[in-house]
Design an enzyme around this catalytic site. Structure first.
Site, PDB file in Angstrom:
ATOM      1  N   GLY A 102     -24.046 -36.836 -40.843  1.00 39.26           N
ATOM      2  CA  GLY A 102     -24.630 -36.049 -39.743  1.00 39.26           C
ATOM      3  C   GLY A 102     -25.943 -36.578 -39.205  1.00 39.26           C
ATOM      4  CB  ALA A 106     -30.104 -34.926 -39.003  1.00 37.67           C
ATOM      5  CG  ASP A 147     -21.666 -33.104 -38.208  1.00 36.30           C
ATOM      6  OD1 ASP A 147     -20.722 -32.695 -38.899  1.00 36.30           O
ATOM      7  OD2 ASP A 147     -21.972 -34.311 -38.085  1.00 36.30           O
TER       8      ASP A 147
HETATM    9  O1  PMV Z   1     -17.104 -37.615 -40.246  1.00 32.87           O
HETATM   10  P1  PMV Z   1     -17.801 -36.315 -40.081  1.00 32.87           P
HETATM   11  O2  PMV Z   1     -18.533 -35.842 -41.283  1.00 32.87           O
HETATM   12  O3  PMV Z   1     -18.594 -36.196 -38.810  1.00 32.87           O
HETATM   13  O4  PMV Z   1     -16.683 -35.205 -39.992  1.00 32.87           O
HETATM   14  C1  PMV Z   1     -15.619 -35.184 -39.121  1.00 32.87           C
HETATM   15  C2  PMV Z   1     -14.896 -33.922 -39.401  1.00 32.87           C
HETATM   16  C3  PMV Z   1     -13.624 -33.716 -38.628  1.00 32.87           C
HETATM   17  O5  PMV Z   1     -13.086 -32.477 -39.060  1.00 32.87           O
HETATM   18  C4  PMV Z   1     -12.609 -34.806 -38.941  1.00 32.87           C
HETATM   19  C5  PMV Z   1     -13.872 -33.685 -37.136  1.00 32.87           C
HETATM   20  C6  PMV Z   1     -14.698 -32.511 -36.661  1.00 32.87           C
HETATM   21  O6  PMV Z   1     -15.174 -32.573 -35.501  1.00 32.87           O
HETATM   22  O7  PMV Z   1     -14.831 -31.497 -37.376  1.00 32.87           O
END
Ligand code: PMV
Length: 308
Positions: A102, A106, A147
């Protein structure tokens, strides 16, 4: 004026969360972004972000520049004209970029918080969260919003897209080892591939998402009721469902297996997959041993974090 924001990690429910199933994510306070705003003698808005080798005045950046566009958005919200503002913005970060922790969200959270306080108009967490979500949409297509929520509120979050934010408490602290494959996680690609599979075989993939939803629900209850040891099996099960979604990779599978061999109670990939991070649930006493095994198995970096 100083402000900071933590990293985050998804514990359960990635990908299924895009299809309105719940996901669980927690802040990672071992890594963070720090933003400092100072009055400056030089004219304009000067940005120093050594991590990305950025030393520039705002008006010299492209309008869609990741950091510049956030600053422009906040200044316009605060009715402050960038050309009549003399400030220096220092940005530093220990959050690895593009690895699912993230870092982008952040930076945005810390920047907005610092700027709005500097101009004596501090925004609420809800306002910051909404604004960062808008920014995330510009850079990441169709993010679920998980996030910005975890990072803004700096609390464990049970997240369902489009629903009011639910934070939750941790009944008993537990320890997670996060290991980075060192391979950039192509979240957009893996999300797109899952969508194509879902369109082709709707029943099968809806069933997988439902199973993942159950896991997130049980995981939340286990965490809240102080039984984190139950998360190990849930992680293993979630990982096998993510494999079925085709978002794991040989490198992630290798790290997951080696964490389990080294004594982890369970392990899974975390985030978009194909690269990025995996997580392992460990007894605190075994955390360093598991982290060392992960490095031997090819991890480029590990973080041991206590979720509390
Ligand atoms: O890779 P990260 O931690 O940004 O997570 C992506 C998470 C997904 O579920 C695959 C996509 C989303 O937008 O939630």
């Amino acid at each position: 004026m100083k402000s900071s924001a933590p990293g985050k990690i998804i514990l359960f429910g990635e990908h299924a969360v895009v299809y309105n199933r719940p996901a669980l994510a927690v802040p990672v306070n071992q890594v963070q972004v720090d933003v400092e705003i100072l009055d400056s003698d030089s004219a304009g808005v000067w940005i120093h972000a050594p991590i990305i080798d950025l030393h520039a005045e705002l008006s010299t950046l492209q309008p869609d520049h990741a950091i510049g566009s956030v600053i422009l958005k906040v200044l316009s919200l605060l009715d402050t004209s960038p050309s009549s503002t003399n400030i220096q913005i220092n940005i530093s970060s220990t959050i690895p970029v593009a690895s699912g922790l993230g870092s982008g969200a952040a930076v945005s959270v810390a920047l907005i918080r610092a700027l709005s306080s500097f101009f004596s108009n501090p925004l609420t967490d809800n306002q910051i969260n909404e604004l960062v979500f808008e920014i995330e949409k510009l850079h990441h297509g169709t993010p679920s919003g998980i996030d910005n929520t975890v990072i803004t509120f700096n609390k464990p979050v049970y997240f369902i897209k489009g629903q009011p934010i639910e934070t939750f408490t941790v009944g008993k602290p537990f320890t997670i080892v996060i290991a980075d494959t060192g391979i950039p996680a192509p979240t957009k690609e893996s999300v797109g591939d899952v969508r194509r599979l879902w369109l082709k075989d709707n029943n099968k993939f809806e069933n997988i998402f439902n199973e993942i939803a159950q896991i997130s629900l049980i995981a939340r209850r286990s965490i809240e009721s102080g039984k984190p040891e139950l998360l190990g099996d849930l992680m293993d099960h979630n990982h096998s469902l993510l494999q079925q979604l085709t978002v794991s990779s040989p490198e992630l599978d290798k790290l997951v297996l080696s964490a389990r061999d080294a004594g982890a109670l369970g392990a899974k990939l975390s985030g978009g997959g194909r690269g990025g991070n995996m997580i392992a649930l460990v007894n605190q006493a075994e955390a360093s041993q598991v982290a060392e095994s992960l490095i031997k198995a090819g991890a480029k970096n590990t973080i041991i974090t206590e979720i509390k």
